[in-house]
Enzyme design. Structure first.
Site, PDB file in Angstrom:
ATOM      1  N   GLN A   1       0.847  -1.196   0.000  1.00 15.00           N
ATOM      2  CA  GLN A   1       0.000   0.000   0.000  1.00 15.00           C
ATOM      3  C   GLN A   1       0.883   1.247   0.000  1.00 15.00           C
ATOM      4  OE1 GLN A   1      -2.543   0.215   3.517  1.00 15.00           O
ATOM      5  NE2 GLN A   1      -2.341   2.428   3.453  1.00 15.00           N
ATOM      6  N   GLY A   2       0.913   1.972  -1.105  1.00 18.60           N
ATOM      7  CA  GLY A   2       1.785   3.134  -1.233  1.00 18.60           C
ATOM      8  C   GLY A   2       1.039   4.425  -0.961  1.00 18.60           C
TER       9      GLY A   2
ATOM     10  N   SER B   1       1.701   6.527   2.419  1.00 14.89           N
ATOM     11  CA  SER B   1       2.524   7.477   3.199  1.00 14.89           C
ATOM     12  C   SER B   1       3.753   7.933   2.418  1.00 14.89           C
ATOM     13  CB  SER B   1       3.008   6.820   4.494  1.00 14.89           C
ATOM     14  OG  SER B   1       1.922   6.344   5.231  1.00 14.89           O
TER      15      SER B   1
ATOM     16  N   SER C   1       4.669  -1.388   3.796  1.00 12.13           N
ATOM     17  CA  SER C   1       4.801  -2.771   4.272  1.00 12.13           C
ATOM     18  C   SER C   1       4.842  -3.742   3.095  1.00 12.13           C
ATOM     19  CB  SER C   1       3.622  -3.145   5.174  1.00 12.13           C
ATOM     20  OG  SER C   1       3.559  -2.280   6.274  1.00 12.13           O
TER      21      SER C   1
ATOM     22  N   GLU D   1      -8.476  -0.448   7.943  1.00 13.00           N
ATOM     23  CA  GLU D   1      -7.218  -0.755   8.631  1.00 13.00           C
ATOM     24  C   GLU D   1      -7.365  -0.551  10.123  1.00 13.00           C
ATOM     25  OE1 GLU D   1      -2.924   0.352   6.944  1.00 13.00           O
ATOM     26  OE2 GLU D   1      -4.400   1.878   6.620  1.00 13.00           O
TER      27      GLU D   1
HETATM   28  C1  LIG Z   1       4.812  -0.859  11.100  1.00 10.93           C
HETATM   29  C2  LIG Z   1       4.272   0.192  10.161  1.00 10.93           C
HETATM   30  C3  LIG Z   1       3.750  -0.190   8.945  1.00 10.93           C
HETATM   31  C4  LIG Z   1       3.268   0.769   8.052  1.00 10.93           C
HETATM   32  N1  LIG Z   1       2.799   0.355   6.826  1.00 10.93           N
HETATM   33  C5  LIG Z   1       2.415   1.281   5.924  1.00 10.93           C
HETATM   34  C6  LIG Z   1       2.020   0.882   4.602  1.00 10.93           C
HETATM   35  O1  LIG Z   1       2.015  -0.315   4.264  1.00 10.93           O
HETATM   36  N2  LIG Z   1       1.667   1.838   3.713  1.00 10.93           N
HETATM   37  C7  LIG Z   1       1.650   3.168   4.038  1.00 10.93           C
HETATM   38  O2  LIG Z   1       1.289   3.970   3.186  1.00 10.93           O
HETATM   39  N3  LIG Z   1       2.039   3.595   5.279  1.00 10.93           N
HETATM   40  C8  LIG Z   1       2.415   2.685   6.224  1.00 10.93           C
HETATM   41  N4  LIG Z   1       2.825   3.087   7.477  1.00 10.93           N
HETATM   42  C9  LIG Z   1       2.909   4.529   7.752  1.00 10.93           C
HETATM   43  C10 LIG Z   1       1.885   5.060   8.745  1.00 10.93           C
HETATM   44  O3  LIG Z   1       0.599   5.108   8.156  1.00 10.93           O
HETATM   45  C11 LIG Z   1       2.372   6.454   9.194  1.00 10.93           C
HETATM   46  O4  LIG Z   1       3.581   6.255   9.893  1.00 10.93           O
HETATM   47  C12 LIG Z   1       1.375   7.143  10.075  1.00 10.93           C
HETATM   48  O5  LIG Z   1       0.243   7.543   9.351  1.00 10.93           O
HETATM   49  C13 LIG Z   1       1.999   8.386  10.758  1.00 10.93           C
HETATM   50  O6  LIG Z   1       2.605   9.214   9.827  1.00 10.93           O
HETATM   51  P1  LIG Z   1       4.098   9.745  10.067  1.00 10.93           P
HETATM   52  O7  LIG Z   1       4.953   8.575  10.400  1.00 10.93           O
HETATM   53  O8  LIG Z   1       4.446  10.594   8.901  1.00 10.93           O
HETATM   54  O9  LIG Z   1       4.027  10.639  11.402  1.00 10.93           O
HETATM   55  P2  LIG Z   1       3.527  12.142  11.468  1.00 10.93           P
HETATM   56  O10 LIG Z   1       2.238  12.286  10.761  1.00 10.93           O
HETATM   57  O11 LIG Z   1       4.635  13.045  11.060  1.00 10.93           O
HETATM   58  O12 LIG Z   1       3.267  12.313  13.014  1.00 10.93           O
HETATM   59  C14 LIG Z   1       4.316  12.617  13.966  1.00 10.93           C
HETATM   60  C15 LIG Z   1       3.654  12.826  15.332  1.00 10.93           C
HETATM   61  O13 LIG Z   1       2.782  13.983  15.293  1.00 10.93           O
HETATM   62  C16 LIG Z   1       1.480  13.613  15.701  1.00 10.93           C
HETATM   63  N5  LIG Z   1       0.485  14.359  14.919  1.00 10.93           N
HETATM   64  C17 LIG Z   1       0.509  14.585  13.569  1.00 10.93           C
HETATM   65  N6  LIG Z   1      -0.581  15.284  13.199  1.00 10.93           N
HETATM   66  C18 LIG Z   1      -1.320  15.476  14.325  1.00 10.93           C
HETATM   67  C19 LIG Z   1      -2.573  16.118  14.595  1.00 10.93           C
HETATM   68  N7  LIG Z   1      -3.290  16.681  13.605  1.00 10.93           N
HETATM   69  N8  LIG Z   1      -3.029  16.124  15.861  1.00 10.93           N
HETATM   70  C20 LIG Z   1      -2.305  15.525  16.873  1.00 10.93           C
HETATM   71  N9  LIG Z   1      -1.112  14.921  16.679  1.00 10.93           N
HETATM   72  C21 LIG Z   1      -0.627  14.890  15.428  1.00 10.93           C
HETATM   73  C22 LIG Z   1       1.363  12.120  15.410  1.00 10.93           C
HETATM   74  O14 LIG Z   1       0.379  11.516  16.220  1.00 10.93           O
HETATM   75  C23 LIG Z   1       2.764  11.639  15.750  1.00 10.93           C
HETATM   76  O15 LIG Z   1       2.891  11.452  17.145  1.00 10.93           O
HETATM   77  C24 LIG Z   1       3.299   2.148   8.405  1.00 10.93           C
HETATM   78  C25 LIG Z   1       3.813   2.539   9.658  1.00 10.93           C
HETATM   79  C26 LIG Z   1       4.293   1.576  10.522  1.00 10.93           C
HETATM   80  C27 LIG Z   1       4.853   2.027  11.846  1.00 10.93           C
END
Ligand SMILES: Cc1cc2nc3c(=O)[nH]c(=O)nc-3n(C[C@H](O)[C@H](O)[C@H](O)COP(=O)(O)OP(=O)(O)OC[C@H]3O[C@@H](n4cnc5c(N)ncnc54)[C@H](O)[C@@H]3O)c2cc1C
Length: 366
Positions: free
Chosen positions: A119-120, A122, A154, A242
């Site tokens: 799933q692309g 993020s 993933s 999800e």
């Molecule tokens: C094991 C794993 C598997 C994954 N698999 C996939 C996958 O297959 N495909 C895919 O597309 N993505 C995948 N992801 C990505 C995942 O969806 C993102 O990591 C997640 O949505 C958070 O985005 P970010 O890491 O950019 O953090 P950010 O969005 O940058 O967040 C950083 C911090 O700020 C906080 N924050 C951000 N905005 C707000 C707000 N509006 N209010 C309050 N707090 C806020 C967050 O809660 C977090 O603590 C995976 C992640 C993990 C850990």
């Protein structure tokens, strides 16, 4: 609601138990080996009639009620086997938004495990704020050309196909709301314009997810899911599925781990372990209620965020209990603790779930 098995369900459970007695041991693995064998595990489960049971027959499922998925989850946890491969959200995404042609072409391979998916969504600058994504798809005759950078994808190392969100509309004047102009595509991972770079997780695993660089990747226009600009609707369907641990699989696993840890304790049970036991049981009952609602035909919306938050709390409590019981001396329990940290991030962070609960369930103005 009577949760005891009907005669048919009991027969299914017995068949599964005896299949697992013969097959589960050969699939038990940890670390990178565990992920490397997920595809084989998927196909073995499917071939034996224990995967995709509730999905439509026309795409290779069995059209059985969701309770059969629950039986599978319970028995896999009981046998200490790997969980059911998690791709229901992709099946639902394509099932809700894909054309009949795309469904017929892609759902059977997705369900029987002969084609692997990732799933692309993020990107480095678009996680919680997914609508800020900058990957582009530019029309070129019968194709689109994709450029951009996805991350935390993933299974990207083994995937044949990737469900990609990309911008198809330019907004030079900056007037388009940012969730508009995004489209969804089924992109082949086997092409020169794609580079997959593995990422190492905190528990040492390097084969669970990666970064995917798109540099002139080509996708036929006919592989667009839905209409141009419909990508946000598909994304919301996918992420809301999800977020639901609408199976008992997770709670069965947490309960089993708590019982195993309890059997190692001599004397006073650490408070963290007792609390994890209470929480795991609470989640089990909560998920049973959700299942009962699902069997009554109730469709969930933002409540999936409550489920996700509860599941995260329980997994992290179980992780803390693991540390309390064995410290860092048992690699498997240490890994369970470390992996639990990811649960509050993947599929939407806990803060985002709280925002959804506040705004969409409690009606608070956030
Ligand atoms: C094991 C794993 C598997 C994954 N698999 C996939 C996958 O297959 N495909 C895919 O597309 N993505 C995948 N992801 C990505 C995942 O969806 C993102 O990591 C997640 O949505 C958070 O985005 P970010 O890491 O950019 O953090 P950010 O969005 O940058 O967040 C950083 C911090 O700020 C906080 N924050 C951000 N905005 C707000 C707000 N509006 N209010 C309050 N707090 C806020 C967050 O809660 C977090 O603590 C995976 C992640 C993990 C850990």
């Amino acid at each position: 609601m009577d949760f005891r098995d009907s005669t048919e369900e009991a027969a299914f459970r017995d068949r599964l138990r005896s299949w697992l007695a013969d097959n589960a041991a050969s699939f038990k693995a940890s670390g990178d080996d565990y992920w490397a064998r997920m595809g084989e595990w998927h196909q073995a489960l499917y071939a034996a009639g224990f995967f995709g049971t509730s999905w439509p027959k026309e795409f290779g499922g069995q059209d059985l009620p969701p309770v059969y998925d629950v039986i599978v989850d319970e028995e896999l946890a009981r046998a200490g086997a790997p969980p059911r491969p998690s791709l229901g959200y992709l099946v639902v995404g394509l099932g809700h938004h894909g054309s009949k042609e795309l469904q017929q072409r892609f759902l059977p391979g997705m369900i029987n495990g002969t084609e692997r998916w990732c799933q692309g969504f993020s990107e480095p600058g678009a996680g919680s704020d997914l609508a800020s994504l900058t990957t582009t798809a530019t029309r070129d005759g019968d194709n689109y050309i994709i450029n951009g950078h996805k991350i935390w994808t993933s299974y990207s190392d083994v995937a044949d196909w990737c469900l990609v969100l990309a911008r198809t509309e330019k907004d030079a004047a900056g007037r388009l709301p940012k969730h508009k102009g995004i489209s969804a595509f089924i992109v082949s991972m086997h092409q020169d314009g794609i580079e997959q770079r593995p990422l190492q997780m905190i528990n040492g695993v390097t084969t669970e997810f990666g970064q995917v660089a798109f540099d002139g990747a080509v996708v036929p226009a006919s592989n667009m899911v839905g209409e141009p600009g419909d990508g946000w609707r598909l994304a919301m369907t996918v992420v809301s599925h999800e977020r639901e641990p609408s199976t008992l699989g997770y709670s069965a696993r947490y309960g089993k781990l708590v019982r195993e840890m309890a059997s190692r304790v001599e004397g006073k049970v650490p408070e963290d372990l007792a609390w994890a036991g209470v929480q795991a049981e609470m989640l089990r009952l909560h998920v049973r209620r959700r299942l009962s609602e699902q069997l009554d035909g109730l469709k969930h919306g933002p409540e999936g965020s409550l489920d996700k938050l509860l599941m995260t709390w329980v997994e992290q409590s179980v992780g803390h209990a693991a540390l309390a019981v064995t410290g860092t001396s048992d690699p498997e329990l240490l890994s369970a603790y470390l992996y639990s940290r990811a649960q509050s991030v993947m599929g939407g962070t806990s803060q985002i779930q709280k925002n959804i609960i506040a705004s969409r369930i409690l009606g608070l103005g956030v």
